[in-house]
Enzyme design. Structure first.
Site, PDB file in Angstrom:
ATOM      1  N   GLU A   1      10.182   9.154  -1.634  1.00 45.03           N
ATOM      2  CA  GLU A   1      10.837   7.936  -1.175  1.00 45.03           C
ATOM      3  C   GLU A   1      10.203   6.703  -1.804  1.00 45.03           C
ATOM      4  O   GLU A   1       8.986   6.569  -1.831  1.00 45.03           O
ATOM      5  CB  GLU A   1      10.756   7.795   0.338  1.00 45.03           C
ATOM      6  CG  GLU A   1      11.427   6.488   0.788  1.00 45.03           C
ATOM      7  CD  GLU A   1      11.187   6.104   2.227  1.00 45.03           C
ATOM      8  OE1 GLU A   1      10.534   6.872   2.962  1.00 45.03           O
ATOM      9  OE2 GLU A   1      11.670   5.022   2.619  1.00 45.03           O
TER      10      GLU A   1
ATOM     11  N   ASP B   1      -6.036   1.348   3.449  1.00 43.59           N
ATOM     12  CA  ASP B   1      -5.709  -0.054   3.216  1.00 43.59           C
ATOM     13  C   ASP B   1      -6.818  -0.886   3.846  1.00 43.59           C
ATOM     14  O   ASP B   1      -7.065  -0.796   5.050  1.00 43.59           O
ATOM     15  CB  ASP B   1      -4.356  -0.358   3.884  1.00 43.59           C
ATOM     16  CG  ASP B   1      -3.963  -1.819   3.738  1.00 43.59           C
ATOM     17  OD1 ASP B   1      -2.860  -2.167   4.204  1.00 43.59           O
ATOM     18  OD2 ASP B   1      -4.747  -2.624   3.176  1.00 43.59           O
TER      19      ASP B   1
ATOM     20  N   ASP C   1      -7.994  -4.684   4.368  1.00 46.84           N
ATOM     21  CA  ASP C   1      -7.430  -6.019   4.312  1.00 46.84           C
ATOM     22  C   ASP C   1      -8.459  -7.040   4.776  1.00 46.84           C
ATOM     23  O   ASP C   1      -9.077  -6.866   5.828  1.00 46.84           O
ATOM     24  CB  ASP C   1      -6.202  -6.031   5.242  1.00 46.84           C
ATOM     25  CG  ASP C   1      -5.383  -7.287   5.108  1.00 46.84           C
ATOM     26  OD1 ASP C   1      -5.959  -8.376   4.985  1.00 46.84           O
ATOM     27  OD2 ASP C   1      -4.150  -7.169   5.134  1.00 46.84           O
TER      28      ASP C   1
END
Lengths: 494, 461
Positions: free
Chosen positions: B95, B160, B162
């Protein structure tokens, strides 16, 4: 009674996972075939071929009782001594399984029953995702419970018999990693590093792929290097549990695929179909209580005091609308029959409830049905009151209906407000709503009972409600006992 | 196709949490239905291959088009996600989601091969591309099958990190801003996580990527990692995570007296930076507001008062000295856990802060490498973990810079062979692409080795 033999085809092996595990056991207890050397079982191989239809059914139901007890016990008590007691009782009664140490003479029989009942239930519970998940959960809990009961030696023996893909950590490697392994056990050994090192030296370690022990990884409970986890013997339960779960899960999927292709002679299918819908308790049925002691005029008060939420809801709607639709009339009507409302009283009750109808209309449209319920018309079968399973999974209410199970069929908002209107505290309402969200409707109802009968203290804790009449009778009994106690107290005072 | 997409957007019970949060503050979750229905066809802008007339500075649309046409490394990108040179389900059943201007999201895109993908990217000019999982059915065919059949099969293990999660401990910037001082937190994070993933879990193929503005992502592409289920991912995050607690909790790190070997290793790494970064550049003990947060961690009113008095008296005392004061104070008060408290404090102020949502769900979408961040115009370039301390986020090429560099190169006189080199080699994007190519080559080599081994064992007997 003639013993009926099942046909030669071993249906169990046809339905299990094709890849059979070779189960290796050193011969422990004398006299027992090797597959039953331990009372623990991974159920990798199906039971030996021949059992009777009777055994098929009764073994399954017994095991089901145990699994259901496990479910409710764990929902209510998590893991305390209460939990253990309840499970033990159920096991003793339905599925006893003595240890090798017990020197009991029934070991073979017990283990065989355990083995067979598991496989029958596998067939019954493989049909849908939900059923499989439920069965998996309970079987894992049961296995865990039993595993924890075993002695260390028994555990070791059983685990090595499983022949799983683990390798033992050799002495050399262990020495190299001594400090690192010790750092992961120190919280168990006490604060001294020396004690930890000793523990490591004496313990057997297994090297396992880290994916197999997610729980231990999450808690940082074991040393890992290059993707392999170093798991001490004492953490066995975690790995064994995961293996058990993985195997059973795969087997259930395989069984569900094989099921439609299984050859069947129509004797087993109906039993399987109904097993999980089985209500194993009292049958508030046709023959008993029909010649009752309850009068039409008593109903209001009895319902207010002792009825479960489903019935009190219908009663309230009946009073409000002066009418109740068919589904409600059936569910509520049979309930009333079971509490002791005779057919004559029933006719009076319903007639007076349907105030807006003329005599004529009532006669024509409703009285036949009421008499039918009591076995006085048509095929003359006196119907049993519906149990919870039937109410929850059967005919759902549509617009204008009030039957069904409030915990199942009410929207969340409506249920919450209904609970608040029964003057239940927020804490309890939230508890009940959580149970409902997890689809434990009957446990929610039981909780509701406990909360509304809290004035009876400890006695308000009852078994999970499986039938509305059970709720009613429990409530009545509590009230009766309490008033008797009060009377006694009064006597003493005098 | 567009109809299907707008249908998607109307009916889908959008779980927005599966989107990478980097763009959160930029994008409002409004769908422009009208625009979604419009067949997107922007006119081709003609331009000569060799000399591009200098585009107006803010013509970001043009620059993005240029980027997709000349710089995006399609072939290597394909080799990465396909995990092999012959087209496989790894690519065709993967996807991709596109974010277009005006906040249009299109999910469940999949492509038969890289050329089809390139065409679609050039047609739609997405401002962000997210990579999702490999599914049982081609995502573009999702609507044609029963929802029970459409399941995620594999996806890289991703992380991730951040910078906004560090706002409570960084004093130089906040929110979307970063500078070279606070970037060191990312350096530490990369070093710690990279070491743990390689040494503890045995993963070999890690792609670290700059997220374009204020963070980094890690794509663990080993086959073993791609096949992990949600429970294992959760376990890995639990293993790595050290900082736990919300805004109301002062002490977010509470580790046992004896540390797990993995945490010991991490401690050695973070200790190297504590003095220079936390006490030095971040000046954590230099102001009362900041040092009181540290003191709250200790949770001892006496110690807090004593140190406050001491430090208020001599405010210019260096951070390192103040830290020593703190340790002395713990010693003096004979706090039984004084070793762990100091150590846990160091962890709280340096240890990587992960976003677990991103890592745990196999179907979570994450921004693709080589996107261009719409706010900074910087390319999301790979980072070499071995020399990550040298990485400077403020020196990462922007679209304008790349276009300039391309112009400069082409304006010079070159012989034919020089002119034919791939465009990225003419610009500062080159070293980053080389990191990417090396990463993908390693994957291919391993795959080929496996094939050889398999062939050999099947022949042997």
């Amino acid at each position: 009674m003639l013993k009926q033999k099942s046909t030669r085809i071993n249906r169990f092996s046809a339905a299990t996972n094709r890849q059979h595990q070779r189960v290796f056991v050193d011969n422990g207890v004398e006299g027992l075939p090797s597959i039953y050397a331990s009372r623990l079982n991974f159920y990798s191989t199906p039971p030996p071929a021949e059992i009777t239809i009777e055994e098929f059914e009764t073994y399954a139901l017994d095991r089901l009782q145990v699994l259901k007890t496990l479910e409710t016990a764990s929902l209510r008590n998590r893991h305390g001594p209460e939990f253990k007691k309840q499970v033990e009782q159920a096991l003793e009664k339905h599925l006893p399984l003595k240890s090798n140490q017990s020197q009991s003479r029934n070991l073979l029989e017990e283990r065989r029953k355990d083995h067979i009942s598991h496989f029958v239930l596998r067939l019954a519970y493989c049909r849908s995702e939900d059923l499989r998940a439920w069965f998996l959960r309970q079987e894992c809990a049961l296995f865990k419970y039993r595993f924890e009961q075993e002695t260390l030696d028994e555990k070791k023996r059983f685990v090595s018999s499983l022949n799983l893909s683990w390798s033992i950590v050799e002495q050399d490697e262990k020495n190299e990693l001594l400090d690192k392994l010790a750092a992961c056990t120190v919280w168990k050994a006490g604060k001294t590093a020396q004690a930890a090192r000793d523990m490591v030296r004496n313990e057997t370690y297994f090297k396992v792929d880290f994916e197999k022990v997610p729980d231990l990884i999450n808690r940082r409970a074991v040393y890992i290097a290059q993707g392999k986890a170093y798991v001490p013997m004492s953490e066995q339960i975690s790995i064994v549990m995961d293996e058990f779960r993985a195997k059973l899960s795969a087997a259930l999927e395989a069984t569900s695929k094989a099921l439609p292709r299984m050859e069947e002679d129509e004797r087993l299918k109906p039993i399987l179909m109904n097993v999980e819908k089985q209500y194993i308790g009292k049958d508030y049925g046709g023959t008993s209580a029909a010649g009752g002691t309850v009068r039409a005029s008593d109903v209001d008060q009895l319902i207010r005091q002792h009825a479960p939420l489903c019935m009190s809801n219908m009663h309230a709607s009946l009073r409000a609308d002066k009418h109740l639709r068919h589904g409600g009339r059936m569910q509520y009507g049979l309930f009333l029959k079971a509490i002791g409302l005779s057919v004559e009283e029933a006719l009076i009750f319903w007639r007076t409830a349907f105030t807006n109808h003329t005599d004529d209309k009532f006669q024509k449209e409703y009285s036949y049905n009421i008499r039918h319920n009591y076995g006085l018309e048509g095929k003359r079968v006196s119907y049993s009151a519906y149990n919870c399973m039937k109410i929850i999974s059967g005919n759902p209410p549509s617009t204008g209906d009030h039957h069904g199970c409030p915990f199942r069929h009410f929207s969340q908002g409506s249920l919450e407000s209904k609970l608040y209107s029964e003057r239940i505290g927020t804490v309890y309402v939230n508890e009940i709503m959580n149970l409902v969200r997890d689809r434990h409707y009957q446990v929610a109802c039981t909780r509701f009972f406990e909360v509304t009968h809290s004035q009876y203290g400890e006695n308000s804790k009852i078994d999970t409600i499986e039938h509305p009449n059970q709720y009613y009778e429990a409530s009545k009994r509590l009230a009766k006992e309490s008033s008797e106690n009060n009377e006694e107290a009064m006597d003493v005072d005098r | 196709m567009t109809d299907q997409n707008s249908e998607e957007l109307k009916n889908e019970d959008f779980d927005m949490s599966i989107f990478d949060d980097d763009m959160d503050d930029d994008i409002i979750n409004q769908v422009d239905d009208h625009l979604a229905n419009v067949h997107l066809q922007t006119p081709e802008r003609p331009f000569k291959k060799s000399l591009i007339s200098a585009p107006p500075e803010d013509d970001q649309v043009f620059l993005l088009r240029l980027f997709y046409q000349r710089f995006f490394p399609y072939k290597t990108y394909f080799n990465w996600l396909n995990y092999g040179l012959d087209i496989s389900k790894n690519f065709t059943h993967r996807e991709f989601s596109f974010t277009l201007p005006s906040d249009i999201y299109i999910r469940y895109n999949s492509f038969a091969n890289i050329d089809v993908m390139k065409k679609e990217i050039e047609r739609l000019q997405p401002i962000k591309i997210d990579i999702g999982a490999v599914y049982t059915v081609k995502p573009k065919d999702k609507k044609t099958v029963n929802e029970k059949v459409f399941k995620p099969l594999e996806k890289e293990l991703v992380f991730d990190i951040d910078m906004t999660d560090y706002d409570e401990i960084r004093t130089c910037c906040s929110g979307g801003d970063i500078c070279n001082k606070c970037w060191t937190f990312m350096t530490i994070a990369i070093k710690v996580i990279d070491a743990a993933l390689r040494e503890d879990f045995g993963f070999k193929h890690l792609l670290w990527v700059y997220s374009g503005r204020r963070g980094v992502h890690c794509w663990v592409s080993d086959e073993r990692a791609r096949k992990l289920d949600n429970e294992s991912r959760k376990a890995i995050v639990g293993f790595l995570e050290v900082i736990k607690g919300g805004a109301e909790v002062s002490r977010k790190v509470k580790l046992p007296y004896i540390l797990h070997p993995s945490l010991n290793r991490s401690l050695e790494i973070v200790k190297m930076y504590f003095g220079s970064l936390v006490l030095g550049e971040q000046e954590v003990l230099d102001t009362p507001e900041s040092w009181n947060k540290v003191l709250d961690f200790i949770n001892d009113a006496d110690i807090k008062n004593d140190l406050n008095d001491q430090w208020n008296e001599s405010p210019s005392r260096s951070g390192i000295d103040k830290w020593q004061d703190l340790r002395n104070e713990l010693e003096r008060k004979k706090r039984p856990d004084r070793e762990s408290v100091a150590r846990d404090l160091i962890f709280q102020y340096t240890y990587p802060r992960l976003d677990d949502k991103v890592s745990v769900q196999i179907n979570h979408l994450l921004k693709s490498p080589f996107c261009v961040h719409p706010k900074t115009q910087r390319v999301c370039v790979p980072i070499n973990p071995e020399v990550c301390e040298k990485f400077d986020p403020l020196a990462v090429p922007t679209l304008s810079k790349l276009s300039e560099e391309l112009n400069t190169y082409d304006a010079k006189d070159h012989n034919d062979s020089d002119r034919k080199i791939p465009d990225y080699k003419k610009t500062s994007l080159r070293p980053y692409i080389e990191i990417f190519e090396k990463f993908v080559n390693n994957l291919i080599i391993e795959k080929q080795r496996e094939k050889r081994d398999d062939a050999q064992t099947s022949m042997e007997f």
